[in-house]
Design a protein around this motif. Structure first.
Motif, PDB file in Angstrom:
ATOM      1  N   ASP A 490       0.739  -1.084   0.194  1.00  0.00           N
ATOM      2  CA  ASP A 490      -0.178  -0.036   0.034  1.00  0.00           C
ATOM      3  C   ASP A 490       0.773   1.302  -0.047  1.00  0.00           C
ATOM      4  O   ASP A 490       0.318   2.336   0.039  1.00  0.00           O
ATOM      5  N   THR A 491       2.210   1.118  -0.161  1.00  0.00           N
ATOM      6  CA  THR A 491       3.125   2.309  -0.064  1.00  0.00           C
ATOM      7  C   THR A 491       3.932   2.336  -1.464  1.00  0.00           C
ATOM      8  O   THR A 491       4.067   1.655  -2.021  1.00  0.00           O
ATOM      9  N   TRP A 492       4.359   3.771  -1.439  1.00  0.00           N
ATOM     10  CA  TRP A 492       5.115   3.955  -2.590  1.00  0.00           C
ATOM     11  C   TRP A 492       6.497   3.174  -2.085  1.00  0.00           C
ATOM     12  O   TRP A 492       6.831   2.895  -1.107  1.00  0.00           O
ATOM     13  N   VAL A 493       7.227   3.033  -3.255  1.00  0.00           N
ATOM     14  CA  VAL A 493       8.714   2.371  -3.113  1.00  0.00           C
ATOM     15  C   VAL A 493       9.771   3.167  -3.700  1.00  0.00           C
ATOM     16  O   VAL A 493       9.624   3.914  -4.630  1.00  0.00           O
ATOM     17  N   GLN A 494      10.860   3.419  -3.047  1.00  0.00           N
ATOM     18  CA  GLN A 494      11.871   4.259  -3.635  1.00  0.00           C
ATOM     19  C   GLN A 494      12.903   3.405  -4.803  1.00  0.00           C
ATOM     20  O   GLN A 494      12.805   2.242  -4.261  1.00  0.00           O
ATOM     21  N   TRP A 495      13.186   4.019  -5.553  1.00  0.00           N
ATOM     22  CA  TRP A 495      14.256   3.273  -6.506  1.00  0.00           C
ATOM     23  C   TRP A 495      15.276   4.340  -6.540  1.00  0.00           C
ATOM     24  O   TRP A 495      15.522   5.428  -6.437  1.00  0.00           O
ATOM     25  N   SER A 496      16.340   3.482  -7.064  1.00  0.00           N
ATOM     26  CA  SER A 496      17.677   4.167  -7.154  1.00  0.00           C
ATOM     27  C   SER A 496      18.485   3.607  -8.293  1.00  0.00           C
ATOM     28  O   SER A 496      18.479   2.194  -8.381  1.00  0.00           O
ATOM     29  N   ALA A 497      19.503   4.214  -8.892  1.00  0.00           N
ATOM     30  CA  ALA A 497      20.434   3.430  -9.655  1.00  0.00           C
ATOM     31  C   ALA A 497      21.630   4.466  -9.938  1.00  0.00           C
ATOM     32  O   ALA A 497      21.450   5.568  -9.637  1.00  0.00           O
ATOM     33  N   SER A 498      22.851   3.878  -9.868  1.00  0.00           N
ATOM     34  CA  SER A 498      24.128   4.596  -9.990  1.00  0.00           C
ATOM     35  C   SER A 498      24.646   4.430 -11.647  1.00  0.00           C
ATOM     36  O   SER A 498      24.765   3.251 -11.887  1.00  0.00           O
ATOM     37  N   VAL A 499      24.777   5.568 -12.151  1.00  0.00           N
ATOM     38  CA  VAL A 499      25.235   5.441 -13.887  1.00  0.00           C
ATOM     39  C   VAL A 499      26.475   6.482 -13.904  1.00  0.00           C
ATOM     40  O   VAL A 499      26.744   7.282 -13.001  1.00  0.00           O
ATOM     41  N   ASP A 500      27.130   6.252 -14.849  1.00  0.00           N
ATOM     42  CA  ASP A 500      28.191   7.024 -15.318  1.00  0.00           C
ATOM     43  C   ASP A 500      27.972   7.897 -16.526  1.00  0.00           C
ATOM     44  O   ASP A 500      27.346   7.250 -17.173  1.00  0.00           O
ATOM     45  N   VAL A 501      28.120   9.291 -16.403  1.00  0.00           N
ATOM     46  CA  VAL A 501      27.659  10.055 -17.413  1.00  0.00           C
ATOM     47  C   VAL A 501      28.687  10.691 -17.776  1.00  0.00           C
ATOM     48  O   VAL A 501      29.445  11.379 -16.957  1.00  0.00           O
ATOM     49  N   GLU A 502      28.821  11.289 -19.256  1.00  0.00           N
ATOM     50  CA  GLU A 502      29.989  12.039 -19.522  1.00  0.00           C
ATOM     51  C   GLU A 502      29.375  13.560 -19.488  1.00  0.00           C
ATOM     52  O   GLU A 502      28.076  13.774 -19.328  1.00  0.00           O
TER      53      GLU A 502
END
Ligand SMILES: Nc1nc2c(c(=O)[nH]1)N[C@H]1C(S)=C(S)[C@@H](COP(=O)(O)O)O[C@H]1N2
Ligand SMILES: [Mo]
Length: 543
Positions: A490-502
């Protein structure tokens, strides 16, 4: 608010009419000498000014009387509410649902401005038509009376406040215009008139200010309820954030939304002030036994507590009309079982103290989703703006079909028998929440440092649950994000990711798949009639 624009230009015209070459006031125009002509010119504008002040005094006094008499609404609020209710669906949507809290000052202020403008204009004609303002006051008071009588709880107090405003209008206008209209002999007549008029105006304004304060002090409805709320000690918990729910990405919305940051949406012009002792809930309609329950009765029952994310149907993709809190309250299905629902019922019509209503599928209140009559939010008695003393919280449904604040009436019925407030205005009868996800960081158009970047946000599909969240960077393939651990569906879920950007411009897109296997659609739809769909995406710069 359209009238605004129409009335004020006319008022200006009226002010200048006496001086205009076309001479709209022939009788005065015939008067021979220059000073007197000037006098007429001045007093026309002054009459309008007197009308505005008299009108303001009446409005202010009726407000003060309403508050001193503890009326639920003042006459101006009643008229503003009528304007709100009569506003056609699409405009109402914009005004009430999307402007959010800015709509209240707009509606109330606009109503007051229109009233003042009409009165000022009417008063400017007093020299030719001495009874014009009285007639207009009478008509306005009539409109006010109709508005007061259609309030959800029309009462003596609001009608009395209206009478007081009306009488104030009549008396104040005569008081103010006496020096302008009477004969004043002598060469200095104009200055004397003016001085007398200004002195009287100052008295009226000062008197109105004093009575306003007196009205506040005598009434103090809201203050008393705030106090009663502060003194409540409810047997509820604060709600510890479950381990792993908050993934600690800087800049992301907190998993628990503090009460002070929780979005607020309602049509009420001011939250009704209901003290716990005065609160009663009636459960009736297609039931075996009608029930009326008070606040103490309610909190003496066993309380249930849960994390539930609430969201608004008018939340745009990427919007912030969504929040997550720890709610404490009583299971609705237990109360309904006590009342005994009759076969054939499929809906519950919920009504708030201020007359707003919504229709909820009976099944959503009786199934395993733990719909509750909430009395506390994040361990605190509900804030007034969030429905004190009692509101409904139903996981999985948008607020407009379920989350009634200041709830006082539950009617078990069928959907065929009624049309609720927002349904009448073009919104869907049923409002299950749509599976959604949002990018919080990087912010829309933000600049970040090139190299390793943390992406993050939240996703929700209340009462279904989020299975996975995927993100796409610069149009490359979808990748699965890491998810926070949540206590239920019944709740929201936090999401995350690590990326490399130029260095350069980038874009992140997010989509969720819920536990029913449904992947969030990319098709963008508007919030009307049953909630926005589509993927949230943020452009950002790496430098
Ligand atoms: N009495 C009342 N309750 C109401 C509303 C309203 O206008 N009046 N709006 C509903 C809507 S549209 C939403 S989204 C939620 C918002 O609850 P919140 O203001 O506590 O966030 O309340 C619901 N309950
Ligand atoms: Mo809403």
């Amino acid at each position: 608010m359209r009238d605004d624009g129409e009335v004020s230009p006319e008022m200006n015209r009226a002010d200048h009419a006496a001086g205009s070459p076309s001479g709209q006031l022939p009788r005065e125009a015939l008067e021979p000498t220059a000073p007197e002509e000037r006098g007429v010119e001045v007093s026309r504008g002054m009459l309008a000014f007197a009308g505005v002040i008299a009108a303001a005094a009446g409005v202010v006094l009726s407000q003060a009387a309403a508050s001193a008499l503890r009326s639920d609404s003042s006459p101006v609020e009643a008229v503003a509410a009528a304007v709100r209710d009569l506003t056609p669906g699409p405009v109402a949507l914009f005004l009430i649902h999307l402007v959010g809290s800015a709509d209240k000052p707009l509606l109330l202020g606009g109503t007051a401005v229109v009233v003042l403008a009409i009165c000022g204009y009417a008063a400017s004609w007093m020299r030719r038509f001495p009874l014009a303002p009285d007639l207009v006051f009478f008509v306005l008071a009539g409109v006010g009376l109709i508005a007061v009588l259609r309030l959800p709880r029309p009462g003596i107090a609001a009608s009395l406040a209206l009478m007081i405003g009306f009488v104030t209008w009549i008396i104040t206008l005569r008081l103010l215009t006496a020096p302008l209209l009477g004969e004043v002999p002598g060469a200095d007549a104009e200055n004397l008139r003016r001085r007398d008029f200004l002195i009287r105006s100052a008295w009226v304004v000062g008197g109105a200010a004093v009575l306003t304060i007196a009205g506040r002090v005598a009434g103090g409805g809201r203050r008393q309820v705030e106090q009663a709320r502060r003194l409540l000690r409810l047997p509820v918990h604060h709600g510890e954030i479950p381990v792993g729910a908050s993934i600690g990405v800087p800049g992301i919305e907190p998993w628990r939304t503090p009460n002070s940051d929780f979005y607020i949406i309602h049509t009420a012009l001011a939250p009704p002030s209901i003290s716990p002792q005065d609160w009663q809930l009636r459960i009736h309609g297609m039931v075996d036994r009608e029930i009326t329950i008070g606040y103490q009765d309610l909190i003496d029952r066993s309380l249930t507590e849960a994390w539930v994310t609430l969201c608004c149907v008018s939340n745009e993709v990427g919007g912030d009309l969504v929040g997550n809190a720890w709610w404490s309250g009583v299971l609705v299905r237990e109360l309904l079982a006590e009342a005994g629902v009759k076969p054939g019922a499929n809906a519950v019509l919920q009504t708030s103290r201020d007359g707003w209503n919504c229709g909820t599928p009976l099944a959503a209140l009786t199934d395993d989703r733990n719909a509750m009559l909430a009395v506390a939010m994040n361990g605190q008695p509900l804030p007034l703006e969030h429905g004190f003393p009692v509101r409904m919280v139903v996981p999985g449904l948008y607020g407009y079909v379920s989350a009634t604040k200041w709830l006082v009436d539950i009617e078990v019925t069928t959907f065929e028998k009624f049309e609720a407030f927002w349904t009448q205005r073009g919104w869907s009868e049923k409002g299950p929440v749509k599976t959604q996800s949002r990018v919080d960081v990087p912010g829309n158009g933000a600049t970040v440092k090139a190299g390793s970047v943390r992406l993050g946000g939240s996703a929700w599909a209340q009462h279904t649950g989020i299975e996975k969240v995927e993100y796409q960077l610069d149009g490359a393939g979808w990748k699965e994000a890491e998810l926070g651990r949540v206590p239920g569906e019944d709740t929201w879920v936090q999401w995350s990711a690590s990326v490399d950007v130029e260095k350069g411009e980038h874009r992140v897109v997010v989509r969720a798949t819920d536990k029913s296997g449904y992947p969030q659609t990319s098709v963008r739809t508007d919030v009307v009639p049953d909630g926005a769909s589509g993927w949230d995406s943020h452009p950002f710069d790496a430098g």
